[in-house]
Design an enzyme around this catalytic site. Structure first.
Site, PDB file in Angstrom:
ATOM      1  N   ASP A 163     -11.746  29.507  12.230  1.00 41.30           N
ATOM      2  CA  ASP A 163     -11.013  28.268  12.007  1.00 41.30           C
ATOM      3  C   ASP A 163      -9.528  28.640  12.006  1.00 41.30           C
ATOM      4  O   ASP A 163      -9.178  29.828  11.898  1.00 41.30           O
ATOM      5  CB  ASP A 163     -11.441  27.677  10.660  1.00 41.30           C
ATOM      6  CG  ASP A 163     -10.546  26.530  10.220  1.00 41.30           C
ATOM      7  OD1 ASP A 163     -10.383  25.572  10.994  1.00 41.30           O
ATOM      8  OD2 ASP A 163      -9.996  26.612   9.107  1.00 41.30           O
ATOM      9  N   ASP A 185      -6.366  26.374  10.439  1.00 43.65           N
ATOM     10  CA  ASP A 185      -5.682  25.989   9.202  1.00 43.65           C
ATOM     11  C   ASP A 185      -6.513  26.383   7.979  1.00 43.65           C
ATOM     12  O   ASP A 185      -7.666  25.987   7.833  1.00 43.65           O
ATOM     13  CB  ASP A 185      -5.436  24.477   9.175  1.00 43.65           C
ATOM     14  CG  ASP A 185      -4.531  24.022  10.306  1.00 43.65           C
ATOM     15  OD1 ASP A 185      -3.458  24.620  10.475  1.00 43.65           O
ATOM     16  OD2 ASP A 185      -4.902  23.080  11.028  1.00 43.65           O
TER      17      ASP A 185
END
Length: 224
Positions: free
Chosen positions: A13, A15
């Site tokens: 991922d 953020d």
């Protein structure tokens, strides 16, 4: 762990996992609502929705979820606010400690890597360029070309690009959406404790492993 029958793939991922962007996300979301004369969502509510597609995140805060016109206006206002913040001289989205060292270590050992994020492709490429991460990732997957998390398509495409199978694919993320994404794609879910959802949320949503430092990921993916 299953014997290696295909490429090993680690999908990150963005953020809350690679970069700490919460201050920009929170500020941009608040600004978007203020432009329409609406009360801004509180910081914790915004943090909880980081990782979702932007329109799905904004939808959580609408007084009337059926107001699609307002939804579109707020989404555009958020994008404009975030873009303006990215142009500021003091714009900062720092990498979490150990990110570059981990990417280099995995790359040296021949591990394929990718990104699956709720960020736009433009935003993801800006992060990659800002931190000089070009060359590490064989696949960049965003909602621009896919359904959002936890739909498995982003992981499925990343695996196809890397020549990997679910049994040898690790999804590394900081939110329950990442863990559910991994579960839906049949991959190994690895939660990180330094992001935006707490350890309990990660475990309850399907994390097989929980790490507190990037170095633990290297040992997990490349056991001695």
């Amino acid at each position: 762990m299953a014997e290696k029958s295909s490429e090993t793939l680690v999908v990150f991922d963005c953020d809350g996992t690679l970069v700490d962007s919460q201050h920009n996300v929170v500020a941009s979301m608040r600004e978007a609502f203020q432009t329409q004369g609406l009360s801004s969502p509180d910081e914790q509510s915004i943090r909880n929705c980081i990782g979702l597609n932007l329109d799905e995140a904004v939808l959580q805060y609408l007084p009337d979820p059926s107001d699609t016109k307002l939804l579109a206006v707020l989404v555009d206002a958020y994008k404009a606010a975030y873009f303006r913040r990215r142009q500021l001289p003091d714009h900062d989205e720092p990498l979490f400690r150990g990110t570059v060292e981990t990417l280099r270590a995995l790359h040296r050992r021949g591990v394929k890597m990718a990104v699956a994020t709720g960020k736009s492709m433009r935003g993801l490429k800006a992060v990659v360029h800002q931190h000089g991460l070009e060359g590490f990732f064989v696949s960049l997957q965003t909602p621009d070309q896919n359904p959002g998390k936890p739909h498995p398509q982003m992981l499925e495409k990343a695996m196809r690009d890397a020549g990997a199978e679910p049994a040898n694919t690790f999804m590394v993320g900081d939110t329950s959406y990442d863990m559910m994404l991994a579960r839906n794609a049949g991959c190994i879910a690895v939660g990180v404790s330094w992001g935006y959802h707490n350890d309990q949320e990660l475990q309850e949503s399907g994390a097989k492993y929980l790490i507190h430092d990037f170095e633990e990921l290297i040992n997990l993916v490349l056991p001695l």
